[in-house]
Write an enzyme that holds these catalytic residues in place. Structure first.
Site, PDB file in Angstrom:
ATOM      1  N   ASP A   1       0.833  -1.191   0.000  1.00  0.00           N
ATOM      2  CA  ASP A   1       0.000   0.000   0.000  1.00  0.00           C
ATOM      3  C   ASP A   1       0.879   1.256   0.000  1.00  0.00           C
ATOM      4  O   ASP A   1       1.859   1.337   0.753  1.00  0.00           O
ATOM      5  CB  ASP A   1      -0.894  -0.021   1.242  1.00  0.00           C
ATOM      6  CG  ASP A   1      -1.803   1.177   1.336  1.00  0.00           C
ATOM      7  OD1 ASP A   1      -2.665   1.318   0.460  1.00  0.00           O
ATOM      8  OD2 ASP A   1      -1.640   1.973   2.284  1.00  0.00           O
TER       9      ASP A   1
ATOM     10  N   GLU B   1       1.648  -0.501  -5.001  1.00  0.00           N
ATOM     11  CA  GLU B   1       0.718   0.571  -5.323  1.00  0.00           C
ATOM     12  C   GLU B   1       1.617   1.787  -5.516  1.00  0.00           C
ATOM     13  O   GLU B   1       2.089   2.374  -4.545  1.00  0.00           O
ATOM     14  CB  GLU B   1      -0.280   0.811  -4.195  1.00  0.00           C
ATOM     15  CG  GLU B   1      -1.280   1.904  -4.543  1.00  0.00           C
ATOM     16  CD  GLU B   1      -2.234   2.223  -3.400  1.00  0.00           C
ATOM     17  OE1 GLU B   1      -3.420   2.476  -3.672  1.00  0.00           O
ATOM     18  OE2 GLU B   1      -1.783   2.245  -2.235  1.00  0.00           O
TER      19      GLU B   1
END
Length: 705
Positions: A345, A381
């Site tokens: 993330d 990401e």
């Protein structure tokens, strides 16, 4: 109660049970002394001073301390927020290396290092009555013959899923198992995964996380879990067996079952920040252990936190022990929990050694040279909220990336945006403009149209605007520019034409996704038209709004079968999952290119055709004899050839099948306007044949030479 404590060992960090007792070890550079706090079943606390310090590691061994023992730490040391020092022994702290956590936060002012209303004050109220407990676990588990699957990227189809939302409403999963790790591994779910043809389940955060106090105050929960407090512990809210270490055994059993079915497990991990937030956040773990080591602080005023994550803090990846925490956690999940990869993330935040994103940062160096972590799937990401944080296409060669440009382009193309055809072609063929210059391959692109963050596939074609009123933020949260199109009506409708168009658009998106070069990722429930009622930010909705409604599965069986047929087609034909980029040149021994872009009249696209701002229709020839690869025995890979007739125009388009050099006889294998192929089975096509493709539809033809 008298408890002995012996010197013990500095490594491994955390609580390690050896059959006769438990070794406890914790890092702190600033501590003056550290107390180990043991809790019995009545909640009575026994404090033991860790007797030894080797370097910066404090440690001790407690004989007869067994799995299930709950514990925490109290760190004595300097308290000078202006210098970034926030030690306070009144705060019970979670072990950063805890393998399991018991309980939930009970929000109270005692959890904070200051008194509400006076951020510069010091709060010495004991936080133990309101804090979570670390738990000693039993590390032994019968893995049987389980081993890493190591499915190649080009053979991978990822299914992004939420542990709880996946099964909470599944009628074939027992009530006491729903919403748990055991639920994910239930035979009903494994049958569904295998039917769909997915090869990897990517679980949204399962590291122990905290339900924010602001959400709790509104009667909501942190459903998504992007609020980590324990990088080693499986989240205790997803266990059906118990929270005194049983969650670890349950998680391992889940992985073992999925592996037995040929399905990898990828974890969505949040190493960029923690649940302790900014200077006004609670003191739960790292802040009270060694604030300056674990968090990035503002250089000229260390009371404040440098934040590129939008959550209040950023982990200090410039510090060796913060990096060690991350790397030890990654290795643990691979070696002890047998996971097959990670999706990071806000990965750009981990690459910020100073202020800019640096692909040569220590984090990447450590990952690249690590003999364990470097061998699993690593998915970034590739953005954060800091300056220069959007880094799609700029991660090192070992990594793959969520391709946000793929998502945006495919959405724009199928909703009819002008000047999107050329970029659609690039994204469909693996985004060579992003990856080829660094000698990366199409698999560097994790392709997706929808994900947990944003509209579901059903809502993408049903809403022009977000509808997040249930979140209690006056619809201000969530992305406002969704590149969505409601097909003529906002939300549910009885208009049959709108409903037919919506179903066709869903199939268009799925067909594009699963036939593009790169690695496809399906968001859970999209194969059965899951809806969130137009809410594109259900991060706080732990209820039927966000859970998959399996009662509707039969109603959307056609879409599920269509999705499964696409994954089968992809698996059977390597031309859809090439390991190298197309070159657009004739293959050896032929005058036909490995890929050709054709106008509706069957002629090759010219530069002028690509520049046509309103071009929305194209034929794509994929040459099955132009795959520059060999199998494991060294044999050249040869496949059928395919012709994709793509019409994103609002009117029907007539395509002409190209000349005999491309193929002599074509049969329809996919038709987004006719998902059951009721019409296509009755006939094939020859060169020169004219095929009418309805508005906003795709037809895929196969030539077997």
């Amino acid at each position: 109660m008298h408890v002995d404590i012996w010197p013990g060992r500095p490594f491994p960090l955390g609580a390690t049970y050896d059959g006769g007792g438990t070794n406890f070890a914790i890092f702190s550079e600033v501590a003056e002394r550290i107390e180990l706090c043991l809790f019995d079943d009545t909640g009575t606390e026994t404090r033991l001073q860790l007797p030894e310090r080797d370097g910066l590691i404090w440690h001790g061994y407690v004989p007869r301390s067994r799995p299930g023992q709950r514990y925490g730490y109290r760190v004595h040391g300097p308290h000078d927020p202006g210098a970034g020092l926030r030690c306070n022994p009144a705060k019970l702290l979670l072990d950063p290396y805890a393998k399991a956590v018991d309980g939930e936060i009970e929000w109270d002012e005692a959890l904070f290092g200051y008194h509400f209303g006076d951020a510069d004050s010091r709060n010495d109220t004991d936080s133990a009555p309101y804090a979570m407990r670390s738990v000693v676990i039993n590390p032994f588990f019968d893995w049987r013959d389980d081993r890493p699957l190591r499915i190649p990227y080009h053979d991978t189809v990822i299914y992004e899923a939420h542990v709880k939302g996946l099964t909470m409403a599944h009628p074939d999963v027992p009530d006491d198992v729903r919403g748990s790790y055991a639920g994910v591994a239930h035979p009903a779910m494994i049958d569904h995964f295998r039917k769909l043809g997915v090869t990897a389940v990517e679980l949204m955060p399962v590291h122990q996380f905290v339900h924010d106090s602001t959400l709790a105050g509104r009667g909501l929960r942190n459903y998504w879990g992007y609020n980590t407090i324990g990088f080693f512990a499986p989240h205790n809210g997803y266990t059906c067996f118990g929270t005194r270490g049983e969650q670890v055994q349950e998680f391992k059993a889940m992985v073992r079952s999925l592996h037995r079915a040929g399905i990898e497990v990828i974890l969505d991990v949040v190493y960029n920040h923690t649940a302790e937030g900014n200077h006004l956040g609670p003191t739960l773990s790292l802040r009270g252990i060694d604030n300056t080591a674990y968090y990035r602080l503002v250089e000229d005023d260390k009371r404040y936190y440098y934040d590129t994550t939008g959550t209040g803090n950023s982990l200090n990846v410039r510090h060796h022990d913060a990096l060690r925490l991350i790397m030890d956690s990654l290795r643990y999940w691979v070696t002890e929990m047998h996971v097959d990869g990670f999706r990071f993330d806000l990965a750009s935040s981990l690459a910020r050694e100073f202020h800019e994103v640096d692909r040569l940062s220590p984090f990447f160096d450590l990952v690249n040279q690590d003999p364990v972590v470097s061998q699993v799937k690593l998915i970034a990401e590739p953005w954060d909220v800091g300056e220069g944080g959007y880094q799609v296409g700029r991660f090192p060669p070992l990594w793959t990336e969520w391709n946000g440009k793929y998502r945006d382009t495919v959405r724009d193309f199928w909703r009819g945006e002008p000047a999107s055809l050329a970029e659609f072609a690039s994204r469909f063929t693996g985004s060579s403009d992003l990856y080829e210059a660094d000698n990366r391959r199409p698999i560097a692109s994790i392709n997706f149209v929808t994900a947990h963050d944003g509209f579901t596939l059903n809502d993408l074609v049903s809403y022009n605007e977000k509808h997040n009123e249930a979140n209690g933020e006056d619809n201000r949260d969530g992305e406002s520019h969704n590149r969505s199109w409601n097909c003529g009506a906002e939300g549910p409708t009885e208009d049959s034409e709108v409903r037919v168009l919506r179903e066709r658009q869903k199939r268009n998106f799925l067909a594009t996704l699963l036939l593009s070069q790169g690695v496809p990722m399906i968001a859970h429930g999209d194969e059965m038209s899951r809806t969130q009622g137009g809410n594109n930010n259900v991060y706080c909705q732990d209820n039927e709004l966000s859970w998959i409604d399996w009662k509707d599965a039969r109603e959307h069986e056609v879409l599920t079968e269509f999705t499964a047929a696409l994954t089968r087609l992809r698996a059977q034909h390597p031309v859809f999952r090439r390991r190298r980029f197309f070159q657009g040149r004739p293959i050896q021994g032929s005058s036909i290119e490995d890929i050709a872009w054709l106008r509706p009249d069957g002629r090759q696209m010219s530069d002028e055709d690509w520049r046509g701002g309103f071009a929305r229709s194209v034929g794509i020839f994929l040459n099955g004899r132009g795959i520059p690869e060999r199998d494991e025995l060294g044999r050249e890979i040869v496949d059928d050839s395919f012709l994709l007739l793509v019409n994103a125009h609002h009117q029907q388009i007539t395509f002409t099948v190209p000349g005999e050099a491309y193929g002599r006889f074509w049969e329809v294998v996919v038709d987004t306007a006719d998902p059951l192929l009721a019409r296509a089975r009755r006939r094939g096509s020859v060169p020169g044949a004219r095929l009418r493709v309805p508005a906003r539809a795709m037809r895929v033809l196969r030539c077997r030479y």
